[in-house]
Write an enzyme that holds these catalytic residues in place. Structure first.
Site, PDB file in Angstrom:
ATOM      1  N   ARG A  57       0.854  -1.186   0.000  1.00 41.69           N
ATOM      2  CA  ARG A  57       0.000   0.000   0.000  1.00 41.69           C
ATOM      3  C   ARG A  57       0.891   1.237   0.000  1.00 41.69           C
ATOM      4  NH1 ARG A  57       1.867   1.916   3.935  1.00 41.69           N
ATOM      5  NH2 ARG A  57       0.664   3.807   3.551  1.00 41.69           N
ATOM      6  N   GLY A  58       0.236   2.388  -0.178  1.00 42.67           N
ATOM      7  CA  GLY A  58       0.993   3.619  -0.375  1.00 42.67           C
ATOM      8  C   GLY A  58       1.199   3.794  -1.873  1.00 42.67           C
ATOM      9  N   ALA A  59       0.957   5.007  -2.359  1.00 43.70           N
ATOM     10  CA  ALA A  59       0.898   5.212  -3.809  1.00 43.70           C
ATOM     11  C   ALA A  59       2.144   4.730  -4.554  1.00 43.70           C
ATOM     12  CB  ALA A  59       0.603   6.687  -4.094  1.00 43.70           C
ATOM     13  N   ARG A 102      -7.400  -0.531  -7.075  1.00 39.32           N
ATOM     14  CA  ARG A 102      -7.612   0.671  -6.252  1.00 39.32           C
ATOM     15  C   ARG A 102      -7.606   1.876  -7.200  1.00 39.32           C
ATOM     16  NH1 ARG A 102      -4.315   1.221  -0.860  1.00 39.32           N
ATOM     17  NH2 ARG A 102      -6.253   2.289  -0.284  1.00 39.32           N
ATOM     18  N   ASP A 252      -1.875  10.672  -2.801  1.00 39.64           N
ATOM     19  CA  ASP A 252      -2.166   9.581  -3.732  1.00 39.64           C
ATOM     20  C   ASP A 252      -2.370  10.072  -5.153  1.00 39.64           C
ATOM     21  OD1 ASP A 252      -2.953   8.421  -0.969  1.00 39.64           O
ATOM     22  OD2 ASP A 252      -2.703   6.733  -2.341  1.00 39.64           O
ATOM     23  N   ASN A 262      -5.446  12.340  -0.398  1.00 41.61           N
ATOM     24  CA  ASN A 262      -4.580  11.572   0.504  1.00 41.61           C
ATOM     25  C   ASN A 262      -5.499  10.887   1.518  1.00 41.61           C
ATOM     26  OD1 ASN A 262      -1.877  10.753   1.346  1.00 41.61           O
ATOM     27  ND2 ASN A 262      -2.254  11.952   3.190  1.00 41.61           N
ATOM     28  N   LYS A 263      -4.910  10.078   2.360  1.00 42.57           N
ATOM     29  CA  LYS A 263      -5.675   9.286   3.333  1.00 42.57           C
ATOM     30  C   LYS A 263      -6.744  10.122   4.024  1.00 42.57           C
ATOM     31  CE  LYS A 263      -5.449   5.808   4.057  1.00 42.57           C
ATOM     32  NZ  LYS A 263      -6.372   4.893   3.327  1.00 42.57           N
TER      33      LYS A 263
HETATM   34  O1  MRU Z   1      -4.755   3.301   1.817  1.00 45.12           O
HETATM   35  P1  MRU Z   1      -3.279   3.494   1.822  1.00 45.12           P
HETATM   36  O2  MRU Z   1      -2.614   3.009   3.054  1.00 45.12           O
HETATM   37  O3  MRU Z   1      -2.636   2.967   0.549  1.00 45.12           O
HETATM   38  O4  MRU Z   1      -3.103   5.093   1.797  1.00 45.12           O
HETATM   39  C1  MRU Z   1      -1.801   5.617   1.717  1.00 45.12           C
HETATM   40  C2  MRU Z   1      -1.766   7.092   1.805  1.00 45.12           C
HETATM   41  O5  MRU Z   1      -2.769   7.764   1.889  1.00 45.12           O
HETATM   42  C3  MRU Z   1      -0.407   7.735   1.696  1.00 45.12           C
HETATM   43  O6  MRU Z   1      -0.353   8.927   2.416  1.00 45.12           O
HETATM   44  C4  MRU Z   1      -0.103   8.034   0.219  1.00 45.12           C
HETATM   45  O7  MRU Z   1      -0.285   6.901  -0.574  1.00 45.12           O
HETATM   46  C5  MRU Z   1       1.272   8.552   0.044  1.00 45.12           C
HETATM   47  S1  MRU Z   1       2.494   7.294   0.249  1.00 45.12           S
HETATM   48  C6  MRU Z   1       4.025   7.975   0.012  1.00 45.12           C
END
Ligand code: MRU
Length: 364
Positions: A57-59, A102, A252, A262-263
Site C-alpha cells: 500500500r501507499g501510492a 484501487r 495519492d 490523501n488518506k
Molecule cells: O490506503 P493506503 O494506506 O494505501 O493510503 C496511503 C496514503 O494515503 C499515503 O499517504 C499516500 O499513498 C502517500 S504514500 C508515500
C-alpha cells in the site's frame, strides 16, 4: 548514522517490494508490526488480492508492485510458449485487472502505462517474447531504483524547510513502507535526521486501518526517531497548543491545479493547520502528480468495505444494523497547501504555474 544500518537493526532503506524466483515478493503490511512476513505473488490474481487487502500500500509502492506485476504476466505467458502477440494480450488483461484494484493512487496507472507502452513499442519493433520480458523486468527494477532516488532528493529538499529542532505531525504512512523503501513525508524526516536536525514526529493513528499506529510508528521507532501517537481527533488540540512546527503528509494523486487526494483525515488536518498558522506540506514524487486530472472534483475516491469501520481487529464494535461510510481518501484543496515538496524542489503557489516544472515526469 550511515544509511546502511539504522538503530533497531532495520536496514535502510529496506525493501517493501522485490522480484525473486519469477514472483513478486511483498513485505506483508497487514501483519506489521507483529510479524515481518514476506508474501509471494506468483500470478497477477494474487498480486491484485495483495493490493486490495493493503498487503502492499501507499501510492509509490503500489505503482512499483504493479510494474513488477506486468513483468510477471508477460514472463509467465512467454514461459508457457506464447509469442509476442499472445503475450501482449495477457499483458492487457493483467493491466486491466491491476487497474481495477484501487482507483485513487495515480502511481498505479502511471506505472502500468509505462510498462504497457514499453511492451507495445518493443513488439511493434519486432522484439521476441523473451527480450520483451527482460525489458519489462529491467524497467520495473528501474522504477523501484528511481523511486528511492526521488525519495532521497525530495527528502533533502524538504529537510531544508525545517528548523534545527522541530516537531512534525503526519497522517497515515508515507514512509519507506509506502514507497520503494525511503519515503515521502517520512523521507523528509529521515533527511532532516541525517542533516543533524533534532526531529520528532507526532503520528495520527489513522482510522480505520491504523497505518499511523501500526506502520509509521514502527518504522520511525526502528530508526530511533522519537514518535508520539495520537488519535486522529486529537490533532486539533495539539496544533492549538503550538506543539507542531510543520504538518507533512504524502499524496495519492495531485491534480493539475494542486488539489490532492490523501488518506481520509488529511483535509481536516489541512484546515486545522491553516487555522493555527502551521505550514502544511505535501511531499510527493512527480509520479504522483496527474496533469490529466484538472482538479480535486475529478479525483475518484475509493470507498472500502464498511466493516473496516464497524469492526476493529475482527471484532464488531458497532451495534447490529448500523452501517458505515468508509472513503479511503479525502480531497484537500490546493489553497490549503503551503508547498509541495518534490524531487525537483519545493513548489509554491500559484500551482498552475509552479507544477509545470515537473514536465513529462508527471502523470500517467
Ligand atoms: O490506503 P493506503 O494506506 O494505501 O493510503 C496511503 C496514503 O494515503 C499515503 O499517504 C499516500 O499513498 C502517500 S504514500 C508515500
Amino acid at each position: 548514522v550511515s544509511d546502511a544500518e539504522r538503530p533497531g537493526g532495520l536496514p535502510f532503506p529496506f525493501p517493501t517490494v522485490a522480484w525473486r524466483d519469477e514472483a513478486v515478493v511483498l513485505l506483508d503490511q497487514t501483519r506489521l508490526p507483529g510479524a515481518l512476513v514476506w508474501r509471494t505473488c506468483g500470478d497477477v490474481a494474487q498480486l491484485c488480492g495483495a493490493i486490495r487487502e493493503l498487503a502492499v500500500r501507499g501510492a509509490p509502492a503500489i505503482g512499483i508492485a504493479a510494474a513488477y506485476g506486468l513483468a510477471l504476466a508477460w514472463r509467465r505467458a512467454a514461459a508457457s510458449g506464447d509469442g509476442p502477440a499472445a503475450a501482449l494480450a495477457s499483458l492487457g488483461a493483467a493491466r486491466a485487472a491491476l487497474a481495477g484494484t484501487r482507483p485513487t493512487a495515480v502511481n498505479l496507472f502511471w506505472a502500468l502505462g509505462r510498462q504497457a507502452r514499453l511492451a507495445e513499442r518493443a513488439v511493434a519493433a519486432g522484439a521476441d517474447a523473451a527480450t520483451v520480458g527482460a525489458a519489462l523486468l529491467a524497467q520495473a527494477d528501474a522504477i523501484l531504483a528511481d523511486d528511492l532516488a526521488r525519495g532521497r532528493a525530495l527528502g533533502e529538499a524538504g529537510a531544508a524547510l525545517l528548523p534545527e529542532r522541530c516537531a512534525v505531525l503526519t497522517h497515515c504512512n508515507a514512509g519507506g513502507l509506502a514507497t520503494g523503501g525511503y519515503g515521502t513525508a517520512l523521507g523528509v524526516v529521515y533527511a532532516a535526521q541525517a542533516s543533524g536536525r533534532e526531529v520528532r514526529v507526532f503520528a495520527d493513528e489513522t482510522r480505520p486501518l491504523l497505518q499511523g499506529a501500526r506502520l509509521t510508528a514502527w518504522e520511525l521507532a526502528a530508526r530511533g526517531i522519537p514518535v508520539t501517537l495520537l488519535c486522529d481527533g486529537a490533532a486539533g488540540g495539539l496544533l492549538r497548543a503550538g506543539r507542531v512546527d510543520a504538518v507533512i503528509v504524502g499524496a495519492d494523486r495531485i491534480a493539475a491545479n494542486g488539489d490532492l487526494a490523501n488518506k481520509v483525515g488529511t483535509y481536516p488536518l489541512a484546515l486545522l493547520a491553516r487555522e493555527h498558522g502551521v505550514p502544511f506540506y505535501v511531499a510527493a514524487p512527480a509520479s504522483t502528480f496527474d496533469p490529466a486530472t484538472p482538479d480535486g472534483a475529478a479525483i475518484v475516491v475509493e470507498e472500502r468495505n464498511p466493516d473496516e469501520v464497524l469492526c476493529l481487529g475482527g471484532t464488531r464494535l458497532a451495534p447490529a444494523g448500523v452501517t458505515a461510510w468508509n472513503p479511503a481518501f479525502d480531497v484537500t484543496p490546493a489553497r490549503l497547501v503551503t508547498a509541495f515538496i518534490t524531487e525537483k524542489g519545493v513548489l509554491r503557489p500559484p500551482y498552475a504555474a509552479s507544477l509545470a516544472v515537473l514536465g513529462p515526469d508527471a502523470g500517467a
